[in-house]
Enzyme design. Structure first.
Site, PDB file in Angstrom:
ATOM      1  N   HIS A 218      -9.260 -37.098  21.298  1.00  0.00           N
ATOM      2  CA  HIS A 218      -9.996 -37.418  20.075  1.00  0.00           C
ATOM      3  C   HIS A 218     -10.235 -36.135  19.285  1.00  0.00           C
ATOM      4  CE1 HIS A 218     -11.934 -41.567  21.190  1.00  0.00           C
ATOM      5  NE2 HIS A 218     -10.614 -41.557  21.337  1.00  0.00           N
TER       6      HIS A 218
ATOM      7  N   GLU B  96     -12.856 -34.763  18.020  1.00  0.00           N
ATOM      8  CA  GLU B  96     -13.997 -33.929  18.434  1.00  0.00           C
ATOM      9  C   GLU B  96     -13.670 -33.110  19.685  1.00  0.00           C
ATOM     10  OE1 GLU B  96     -13.888 -37.208  17.780  1.00  0.00           O
ATOM     11  OE2 GLU B  96     -15.884 -38.027  17.461  1.00  0.00           O
TER      12      GLU B  96
END
Lengths: 167, 167
Positions: free
Chosen positions: B64, B66
């Site tokens: 992801h 992040e």
């Protein structure tokens, strides 16, 4: 004929065998001065990933054993979903790792000792089985719990002794 | 003399500027047929990491925006903790990513649109500010929310059209 084991059945390792492999990984972390947590991913009775915590050596807060193992297993199986996989980890996964297990759609999670401070599979939170999320998994806890927990306790005991020496 | 801006103050970007950079990353993901989410990490008014979702290309459920951004920022700053950092992400982080933000000790999280299905910073769960965990952060939501959310809606609309073509 039910009592005659097939060759496949004879080859079947049990959960303790796989947790011992995770524990071996945790010991590698211990020797490298990392928080001693290890994990393996099993697919069709075969280990497809082995990993240990590498936060210190990589200076990466995301490099927990489970995250590294999931990345390895997904790579080995060429699949972003690990639906038919079991993950064995020595300590109850934290929020990040439990979230990763949900995203990877892991079928069954086996962990050794509970983490009462940050465990996210029943202790502090329950992300592995949360009604709001779109995947839930079987969770089996307590396999070799004493050994898995003792390794962590020994690690932090050693850390405190080392710290006292420098004060 | 309070009304005279210093050069440093003149250089100070605002939150919308950084979210636009995250949105640029999300658009790169969109063009690569990845779920369009982008993130940047900011340290002392400087972007130290830019990342977008790479789950499909890496076949890695943990990739992801992040997570990739935190790993990059920790590497850039040579620190496993990002205490003085702000993370901007176009969509509310999931459980895995919110857990990673806690582990990285991110100071402030800014996100664009909410994720009512899996958001773990207030929507489904609140891992960014959980009393049981050892780090909590400031959370600012709604920056460029409409644009951030529209990109996701357009992506899934395109997916449904493509899928209909093949059925």
């Amino acid at each position: 004929m039910d009592d005659i084991k097939t060759p496949a059945a004879l080859l079947t390792h049990n959960d303790e065998y796989f947790m011992r492999e995770a524990l071996r990984q945790a010991k590698i972390a211990f020797d490298a001065d990392e928080v001693p947590i290890g994990a393996v991913v099993v697919h069709q009775n075969r280990i497809v990933a082995r990993a240990h915590n590498q936060v210190e050596v990589l200076k990466d807060p995301t490099a927990h054993a489970e995250i590294v193992a999931i990345t390895q297993a997904a790579n080995t199986l060429s699949s972003k979903w690990l639906n038919d996989c079991k993950l064995y980890v020595t300590i109850e996964p934290c929020s990040m790792c439990a979230g990763a297990l949900v995203l990877a759609r892991i079928k069954t999670l086996y962990f050794g000792a509970k983490d009462p401070k940050a465990g996210a599979c029943g202790s502090c939170l329950n992300i592995a089985n949360h009604t709001a999320l779109n995947h839930r998994m079987n969770v089996v806890e307590g396999i070799l719990a004493q050994e898995c927990g003792a390794l962590i306790s020994d690690f932090f005991k050693r850390k405190r002794i080392d710290q006292a020496k420098f004060n």
